[in-house]
Design a protein around this motif. Sequence first.
Motif, PDB file in Angstrom:
ATOM      1  N   VAL A  29      -7.071  -0.551 -10.584  1.00 27.66           N
ATOM      2  CA  VAL A  29      -6.746   0.307  -9.599  1.00 27.66           C
ATOM      3  C   VAL A  29      -6.802  -1.039  -7.931  1.00 27.66           C
TER       4      VAL A  29
ATOM      5  N   CYS B  13      -1.652   1.848  -6.163  1.00 26.49           N
ATOM      6  CA  CYS B  13      -1.491   2.623  -8.059  1.00 26.49           C
ATOM      7  C   CYS B  13      -1.245   3.919  -7.544  1.00 26.49           C
TER       8      CYS B  13
ATOM      9  N   VAL C 180      -2.782   7.000 -10.738  1.00 27.00           N
ATOM     10  CA  VAL C 180      -3.085   7.167 -12.376  1.00 27.00           C
ATOM     11  C   VAL C 180      -3.854   8.500 -12.660  1.00 27.00           C
TER      12      VAL C 180
ATOM     13  N   VAL D 196      -3.597   3.314 -15.641  1.00 25.18           N
ATOM     14  CA  VAL D 196      -3.121   2.859 -14.038  1.00 25.18           C
ATOM     15  C   VAL D 196      -1.531   2.493 -14.335  1.00 25.18           C
TER      16      VAL D 196
END
Length: 160
Positions: free
Chosen positions: A108, A112, A114, A128
């Motif tokens: 991460v 990114c 998520v 991710v």
Amino acid sequence: MASTSRTPTGRGRGRGGRGDGSSSLPPPPSTLSLIIEEFFIVVYEDPLVKKALPKKFADYLDGQEPAKVYLRAADCGPRLWTVEVLFDGQGRMYLDKGWENFAIAHGVDFGCFVHFKYEGDDVLTVKVFDGTMCRKYYYSDDDDTDDESDDDVKPCIHPL
């Protein structure tokens, strides 16, 4: 003058759509129970510090505020990562201690996305996506076991 009632024709049947009094549409949102099972966060601050989850998800857990959640990376084996949860008293929920280890192990980083899916029993499955909007895929290292300490960070291995 006598009033006459008109029966609906093929047009203008309103929300029911069938003309028989039954509805083909779901009830209005105010009558639906709030179910939040998927959401995402965008990492635009330090990826290793506590992460705020959407307020709407925290509201969904109202009254059942867990002290910790268990993160399971999709495609990374059965391991559950224990992450402590903080509530700030203003309806915000944060992933705290344990998040840093999960974030390091799963790459991460800034930019990114998520994605979380709530599986119940305080378990969240996580995917991710990198800054190019492509998903990061991982597989589990054979030596990774469920009884490992969260302090012993062993990353998932990105396939070549």
